[in-house]
Write an enzyme that holds these catalytic residues in place. Structure first.
Site, PDB file in Angstrom:
ATOM      1  N   LYS A 176      10.180   0.374  11.534  1.00 59.65           N
ATOM      2  CA  LYS A 176       9.548  -0.920  12.325  1.00 59.65           C
ATOM      3  C   LYS A 176       8.721  -1.548  10.679  1.00 59.65           C
ATOM      4  CE  LYS A 176       5.709  -2.138  13.967  1.00 59.65           C
ATOM      5  NZ  LYS A 176       5.516  -3.602  13.604  1.00 59.65           N
ATOM      6  N   GLU A 251       0.438   6.988   2.860  1.00 62.16           N
ATOM      7  CA  GLU A 251       0.323   5.987   2.324  1.00 62.16           C
ATOM      8  C   GLU A 251      -0.623   5.275   2.357  1.00 62.16           C
ATOM      9  OE1 GLU A 251      -0.669   3.312  -0.058  1.00 62.16           O
ATOM     10  OE2 GLU A 251       1.432   2.565  -0.405  1.00 62.16           O
ATOM     11  N   CYS A 285      -2.225  -1.801  -2.095  1.00 61.28           N
ATOM     12  CA  CYS A 285      -2.400  -0.964  -1.864  1.00 61.28           C
ATOM     13  C   CYS A 285      -3.767   0.122  -3.406  1.00 61.28           C
ATOM     14  CB  CYS A 285      -2.010   0.287  -1.133  1.00 61.28           C
ATOM     15  SG  CYS A 285      -0.364   0.495  -1.934  1.00 61.28           S
ATOM     16  N   GLU A 384     -11.290  -0.960   0.563  1.00 63.31           N
ATOM     17  CA  GLU A 384     -10.429  -2.403   0.274  1.00 63.31           C
ATOM     18  C   GLU A 384     -10.668  -3.357   0.958  1.00 63.31           C
ATOM     19  OE1 GLU A 384      -6.752  -0.553   2.240  1.00 63.31           O
ATOM     20  OE2 GLU A 384      -5.960  -0.692   0.913  1.00 63.31           O
TER      21      GLU A 384
END
Ligand code: NDP
Length: 482
Positions: A176, A251, A285, A384
């Site tokens: 997906k 992750e 990331c 983040e």
């Protein structure tokens, strides 16, 4: 105006529209125009994809030897390389990233299939000396149907690293991709059929995360789930998978520190530090989003970084700028809100990159920003941003450097810049991160290097042989033969 190109799911080797009959617009981040549509899939499409993958585990795919599987993946790597220019242009348009970055990503994607293709027949189990008159074999076997939820920041690369390992190990995959970046995963999956991958071994279902993604994570027919994305969604998919006792690799991003000591080679360090946050417009990331600088050189480093930031060009990916647009209007709003909040909390914008005059007003551009005086407990210092925002902090001595480096919920990657080798190794041991770079920074590192996080950056490892092993489980066969 040309009409939008219509894309379909890939299920059991067939290109199919969504069962809902609904579509999602694909928007060009460079100018906000719609240039394609994707199927807006629902549970019925996920059911069909999981069933096709399960069937592949009982068909020609299951009968292939590991060597034959490896050859299929090697042929796919060659096909990706043969279509390199086409795929790079597609990735650039779909995600907005600079064309030079898109080229790197397609090369890396091909390399994942090459690496895992070569590794397929070197993966094996072991025997254990056990009781007298017995033989114990530990077989390394595929999980079965593996699910892969892929984010939008590096669709081709993350598709390659996830699917490459899973197929090499003999699993059948259901992917997906993110609704904002499905095009290269779909195209590469079509190339996989050309490479000789049996239908059903690789299925791609497009749609919204909350619909197709949630249906896949909660599906009782999957045997393993690999997820890359936000901490919040990662937690949700892991909870959904837990109901079916499906093992998960997560992750979930990071808040990587670049730690610069007064004895560092600044000429070598500064361009890398800038690139680590500007690459892919900070939507990485492992983006180096914090620079921690020893106090005695803090002002000098800030001044030199400011000059570099001011010279960066932000523009259309196709024009090969330093920084492209963000992926979507939503991401632009998120990043802008975080910058506003940091400024309200007292942060100072020390430098801002330029926006090229021909970058369309309707595109999602956010020129990179360098911040100082950001409170340590502010969310931009802790969480983040996923945009090109670098925050600088001063430290005194190794202990404070380690304390700051480890002072966020994340632990994915870090870099230490110093000429003192003993200090570099001391820090490498003390920093809580899955990868620590000394006097260099790999933003995710090479394909051969195990990659994954500690703390809220997730668990499990991808890339390298470790990533291949994570797509297998063990079966112990104990024989008492006298
Ligand atoms: P998400 O974590 O929500 O998206 C990642 C993937 O998960 C996409 O394929 C998404 O599909 C899918 N997804 C979303 N919701 C669900 C769900 N309920 N069940 C199953 N799958 C789901 O990230 P966002 O796109 O919302 O980005 C938000 C923030 O996440 C970013 O600002 C960044 O901080 C972080 N992020 C981190 C990444 C990394 O590499 N570590 C990558 C991407 C984002 P869809 O996009 O179609 O909704």
């Amino acid at each position: 105006m040309r009409s939008a190109q219509v894309h379909h799911n890939l299920i059991g080797g067939h290109h199919l529209p969504a069962s809902t009959g609904l579509a999602i617009d694909v928007v060009d981040p460079a100018d906000g125009t719609v240039f394609a549509t994707l199927p807006r899939s629902a549970l019925a499409d996920v059911d069909a994809a999981v069933a096709a993958a399960r069937a592949a585990l009982h068909g020609p795919w299951a009968r292939m030897t590991a060597t034959e599987r490896g050859r299929v993946l090697s042929r796919l790597a060659a096909l990706i390389t043969a279509h390199h220019a086409e795929l790079a242009a597609l990735e650039c348009r779909d995600t907005g990233k600079p064309i030079q970055q898109a080229r790197v990503d397609i090369t890396a994607c091909a390399r994942y299939f090459e690496y895992y293709g070569g590794a397929a027949d070197k993966l094996h189990g072991e025997t254990i000396p056990y009781a007298a008159g017995s033989t114990v074999m530990v077989l390394r076997v595929p999980h079965g149907v593996t699910a892969h939820i892929i984010p939008w920041n590096y669709p081709a690369q993350i598709f390659g690293r996830s699917v490459g390992g899973a197929l090499a190990a003999g699993n059948a995959c259901v992917v997906k991709p993110a609704e904002d970046a499905c095009l290269t995963p779909l195209r590469i999956s079509a190339l996989a059929l050309e490479a000789g991958l049996p239908p059903g071994a690789l299925n791609v279902v497009c749609g919204l995360g909350a619909e197709a993604g949630a249906a896949l994570a909660a599906h009782p027919g999957i045997n393993h789930l690999s997820f890359t994305g936000s901490t919040v969604t990662g937690t949700a998919v892991a909870q959904a998978a837990a109901v079916n006792h499906v093992p998960v690799t997560l992750e979930l991003g990071g808040k990587a520190p670049q730690i610069v000591f007064a004895d560092a080679d600044l000429d070598a360090a500064l361009p890398v530090i800038v690139n680590a946050i500007v690459q892919n417009a900070g939507q990485t990331c492992s983006a180096g989003s914090r620079v921690l600088v020893e106090r005695s050189i803090h002002d000098t480093v800030l001044e030199r970084l400011a000059a570099r930031f001011a010279a960066l060009r932000t523009g259309r990916g196709a024009d090969a700028p330093d920084c492209g647009p963000l992926i979507s209007a939503r991401q632009l709003a998120r990043v802008q809100a975080k910058l506003d909040s940091a400024q309200q909390a007292g942060a100072r914008v020390v430098a801002r990159a330029q926006r090229l005059p021909d970058a369309p007003a309707s595109g999602f551009y956010f020129p990179p920003a360098l911040l100082a005086d950001l409170p340590l407990d502010h969310e931009v210092a802790q969480d983040e941003v996923f945009g090109p925002v670098l925050a600088a902090f001063a430290f005194d001595g190794e202990d404070e450097a380690v304390q700051l480096a480890n002072g966020t919920p994340y632990g994915l990657t870090a870099a230490v810049w110093t000429r003192d080798g003993s200090r570099a190794l001391r820090l490498a041991h003390r920093i809580e991160a899955g990868q620590v770079f000394i006097n260099n920074y790999g933003a995710g590192g090479g394909i051969e290097l195990p990659f994954g996080g500690m703390k809220h950056s997730g668990y499990g490892r991808e890339k390298a042989l470790e990533g291949l092993r994570s797509f297998t489980t063990l079966k112990t066969v104990a024989i008492l033969h006298g």
